[in-house]
Design a protein around this motif. Structure first.
Motif, short mmCIF file in Angstrom:
data_model
loop_
_atom_site.label_atom_id
_atom_site.label_comp_id
_atom_site.label_asym_id
_atom_site.label_seq_id
_atom_site.Cartn_x
_atom_site.Cartn_y
_atom_site.Cartn_z
N ASP A 275 0.84 -1.19 0.00
CA ASP A 275 0.00 0.00 0.00
C ASP A 275 0.88 1.24 0.00
O ASP A 275 1.96 1.26 0.60
N ILE A 276 0.42 2.29 -0.68
CA ILE A 276 1.14 3.57 -0.70
C ILE A 276 0.79 4.35 0.57
O ILE A 276 -0.39 4.50 0.92
N ARG A 277 1.79 4.85 1.25
CA ARG A 277 1.57 5.64 2.47
C ARG A 277 0.95 7.01 2.13
O ARG A 277 1.38 7.67 1.19
N ASP A 278 -0.04 7.39 2.90
CA ASP A 278 -0.66 8.71 2.77
C ASP A 278 -1.13 8.99 1.35
O ASP A 278 -1.00 10.11 0.84
N PHE A 279 -1.70 7.97 0.71
CA PHE A 279 -2.14 8.18 -0.67
C PHE A 279 -3.29 9.17 -0.77
O PHE A 279 -3.36 9.96 -1.71
N ILE A 306 6.57 -8.87 -9.01
CA ILE A 306 5.73 -9.96 -8.49
C ILE A 306 5.76 -11.16 -9.44
O ILE A 306 6.03 -12.29 -9.04
N THR A 307 5.50 -10.91 -10.72
CA THR A 307 5.43 -12.01 -11.69
C THR A 307 6.78 -12.68 -11.89
O THR A 307 6.85 -13.89 -12.12
N SER A 308 7.87 -11.91 -11.82
CA SER A 308 9.20 -12.51 -12.01
C SER A 308 9.61 -13.38 -10.83
O SER A 308 10.58 -14.14 -10.91
N ASN A 309 8.88 -13.28 -9.72
CA ASN A 309 9.15 -14.11 -8.55
C ASN A 309 8.02 -15.12 -8.31
O ASN A 309 7.71 -15.48 -7.16
N ASN A 310 7.42 -15.56 -9.42
CA ASN A 310 6.43 -16.66 -9.40
C ASN A 310 5.16 -16.31 -8.65
O ASN A 310 4.47 -17.20 -8.14
N GLY A 311 4.83 -15.04 -8.59
CA GLY A 311 3.58 -14.64 -7.96
C GLY A 311 2.62 -14.07 -8.98
O GLY A 311 2.95 -13.89 -10.15
N PHE A 312 1.41 -13.79 -8.56
CA PHE A 312 0.45 -13.12 -9.43
C PHE A 312 -0.41 -12.18 -8.60
O PHE A 312 -0.62 -12.39 -7.40
N ILE A 313 -0.84 -11.14 -9.26
CA ILE A 313 -1.66 -10.13 -8.58
C ILE A 313 -3.11 -10.60 -8.58
O ILE A 313 -3.71 -10.80 -9.64
N ASP A 314 -3.64 -10.78 -7.40
CA ASP A 314 -5.04 -11.21 -7.28
C ASP A 314 -5.98 -10.06 -7.58
O ASP A 314 -6.96 -10.22 -8.28
N LYS A 315 -5.66 -8.89 -7.04
CA LYS A 315 -6.50 -7.72 -7.31
C LYS A 315 -5.78 -6.44 -6.92
O LYS A 315 -4.82 -6.45 -6.13
N TYR A 316 -6.22 -5.36 -7.54
CA TYR A 316 -5.81 -4.02 -7.14
C TYR A 316 -6.94 -3.42 -6.32
O TYR A 316 -8.11 -3.48 -6.71
N ILE A 317 -6.59 -2.86 -5.19
CA ILE A 317 -7.59 -2.22 -4.32
C ILE A 317 -7.21 -0.75 -4.21
O ILE A 317 -6.50 -0.33 -3.30
N GLY A 318 -7.67 0.01 -5.19
CA GLY A 318 -7.23 1.40 -5.25
C GLY A 318 -5.74 1.44 -5.55
O GLY A 318 -5.27 0.93 -6.58
N ASP A 319 -4.98 2.02 -4.64
CA ASP A 319 -3.52 2.06 -4.80
C ASP A 319 -2.85 0.83 -4.21
O ASP A 319 -1.63 0.67 -4.34
N GLY A 354 10.43 16.99 -10.36
CA GLY A 354 9.76 17.88 -9.42
C GLY A 354 8.66 17.28 -8.59
O GLY A 354 7.96 18.02 -7.88
N TYR A 355 8.49 15.95 -8.62
CA TYR A 355 7.46 15.31 -7.80
C TYR A 355 8.07 14.83 -6.48
O TYR A 355 9.26 14.52 -6.42
N ILE A 356 7.22 14.76 -5.46
CA ILE A 356 7.72 14.29 -4.17
C ILE A 356 7.83 12.77 -4.18
O ILE A 356 7.07 12.09 -4.87
N PRO A 357 8.80 12.20 -3.46
CA PRO A 357 8.92 10.73 -3.41
C PRO A 357 7.76 10.12 -2.62
O PRO A 357 7.11 10.80 -1.82
N ILE A 358 7.50 8.85 -2.88
CA ILE A 358 6.43 8.14 -2.18
C ILE A 358 7.03 7.01 -1.36
O ILE A 358 8.14 6.54 -1.62
N LYS A 359 6.27 6.57 -0.36
CA LYS A 359 6.66 5.43 0.46
C LYS A 359 5.56 4.39 0.41
O LYS A 359 4.38 4.73 0.26
N ILE A 360 5.96 3.14 0.55
CA ILE A 360 4.97 2.06 0.58
C ILE A 360 5.26 1.17 1.77
O ILE A 360 6.37 1.14 2.30
N GLY A 361 4.24 0.44 2.19
CA GLY A 361 4.39 -0.56 3.23
C GLY A 361 3.96 -1.91 2.67
O GLY A 361 2.97 -2.00 1.93
#
Length: 512
Positions: A275-279, A306-319, A354-361
């Protein structure tokens, strides 16, 4: 008779039969060879009989003229009888036989040949105008067949030849022929005769035409099938953007059209939430279009990790991203580390414009879960249901509280093939929402900036001892060790949180 004997002896692909009328319309090469062998044997018998007569004639030369005359007469009768028998054999063969002498003049044609060619005898100028005389054309065209390429003419040149691209055009029909031509040499090795054997091959041509039509039809059907398969593949690929192929495979299906409402399967898997922090705060500074552009730019960069490590995305929930890994917990942990490394590069690019960096958890948990389909008649969706999924989401939320980027559960740690391959430290035992038991979580800090990674590794032994002291409620000693960690790594929020806890617990104990 001499020609007849030579013809039988030298024509290796001729047609044969006994004196009985054969009903077959077309003979195979093997049948013809068998019959010609029988014919050759009879001719050999005639030759032996003639030789005996000649010997007898020579030994009785001193006898009277009457005896000599009688012997000559008997010899001639034997030869004539042999010629008659051989002619009967040639007439009985249900294929055409035509012969030219060394000068190209017609010598013989049997009845079957006359019927196929449509004329009774060969013309005197057979070689020069053979194709025009008999209306011989190149198969399927109105082009006269070149006379010099006819097997009979080529045999006069000493060549053996076979063709099956010839048609005889008669008034009512066109007759396709197969023709063999062979030269017959004399004792000096010169061409004495040219012989051709030919037969109608309309049935074979029809069979070949039918076969070609069938192959063409089969080819067309195959093209239609390939197009259908391509269309199905495109449809499957299109659906795969909404329902992952791996999800279908886990359910035992290859295509989305096979899936039924309520299909389900139980699996041991690792679940990742990112998840993106403070999205929300970040999105308020952007227009709707900019929000979509930003989300797609971010998600498209995370997917390969994700895919290169044998995983798959089940769903996107917003960000947020929910991903599943079915093989090893290592795949999920490596994927999380890769995502954080990609994020570092992405932030550098954002800052450069010129954009601010983002953080994820990122939170990872492992355990048993149910994959399946839910919904109704007109709308269904793929989903994963399990307490393990909920816990992964809760662990991701804890990354904000402890100021770390990647947390994993005890269950995930225990499923790693070699935990020592990673930079891991214990963070806490917590009671998350919906869980009655405490859950131990660990930080994986391989993707931290180099200086912070080095500091955490250098402090790992001190940090681990401090955590053990906290567990034994020796808060004074534990606090001292956390202070030591912060002196070398002031940005270590986990150590700062525990230092505060040690002080609070000591104050609490004093008050008691």
């Amino acid at each position: 008779m001499t020609f007849m004997v030579q013809a039988v002896e030298h024509f290796s692909v001729s047609r044969g039969a006994d004196s009985r009328i054969m009903v077959e319309k077309q003979l195979s090469r093997e049948q013809l060879l068998l019959e010609i062998d029988r014919l050759r044997q009879q001719v050999e018998d005639l030759k032996e009989e003639k030789a005996d007569l000649e010997i007898l004639l020579e030994t009785t030369a001193e006898h009277s003229d009457t005896i000599e005359t009688q012997l000559r007469y008997r010899a001639l009768e034997a030869v004539r009888e042999g010629e008659i028998k051989l002619a009967q054999f040639l007439e009985a063969i249900p294929v055409g036989v035509a012969v030219l002498d060394s000068q190209g003049k017609p010598y013989y044609i049997n009845h079957a040949g006359q019927q196929l060619l449509g004329q009774g005898v060969l013309p005197l100028n057979a070689v020069e105008n053979l194709s025009e005389t008999y209306q011989i054309y190149i198969e399927g065209t109105d082009t006269i067949y070149p006379a010099e390429k006819l097997p009979l003419v080529r045999a006069l040149r000493g060549e053996s030849a076979r063709v099956d691209d010839i048609e005889i055009h008669q008034s009512e029909r066109k007759i396709p022929l197969e023709i063999w031509g062979r030269p017959i040499f004399d004792e000096r090795g010169k061409v004495a005769f040219a012989i051709a054997v030919f037969q109608e091959i309309a049935e074979r041509k029809q069979a070949e035409e039918d076969r070609h039509k069938f192959i063409k039809k089969l080819f067309e059907l195959n093209n239609v099938l390939e197009k259908s398969l391509d269309a199905e593949s495109e449809t499957t690929d299109a659906y795969g953007r909404f329902v992952p192929h791996q999800f279908l495979n886990l359910l035992g299906y290859e295509s989305i059209i096979d899936v039924n409402l309520g299909d389900q399967v139980q699996q041991e898997m690792s679940v990742m939430f990112a998840d993106i922090r403070d999205f929300t705060k970040l999105s308020e500074t952007m227009t709707p279009q900019e929000n979509f552009n930003f989300i797609n730019a971010y998600l498209s960069r995370m997917e390969p990790a994700i895919t290169s490590n044998n995983g798959f995305i089940d769903k996107y929930i917003g960000d947020a991203i929910m991903a599943l890994f079915s093989d090893f917990a290592d795949d999920a942990v490596k994927s999380g580390i890769a995502m954080l490394n990609i994020l570092t590069d992405y932030n550098e690019r954002r800052q450069s414009v010129g954009y601010i960096p983002i953080k994820i958890g990122i939170g990872i948990n492992s355990g048993s879960l149910m994959l399946g389909t839910v919904g109704g008649k007109n709308r269904m969706d793929s989903t994963v249901i399990s307490d393990a999924v909920n816990l992964a989401s809760r662990i991701e939320g804890l990354t904000k509280d402890y100021g770390v980027s990647l947390l994993i559960s005890q269950e995930t740690l225990e499923r790693l093939r070699n935990p020592a391959d990673y930079a891991i430290r214990i963070v806490d035992k917590v009671q998350v929402k919906g869980k009655s038991q405490y859950v131990t979580v660990y930080e994986v800090f391989d993707a931290d900036p180099a200086e912070i990674l080095s500091a955490k590794l250098a402090n790992l032994a001190v940090y681990t001892e401090a955590m053990l002291l906290c567990d034994r409620k020796e808060f004074r000693e534990a606090g001292k060790l956390f202070e030591e960690c912060l002196r070398t790594n002031p940005s270590d929020l986990v150590a700062r949180i525990y230092l505060k806890r040690c002080r609070d617990w000591r104050s609490l104990l004093k008050g008691i």
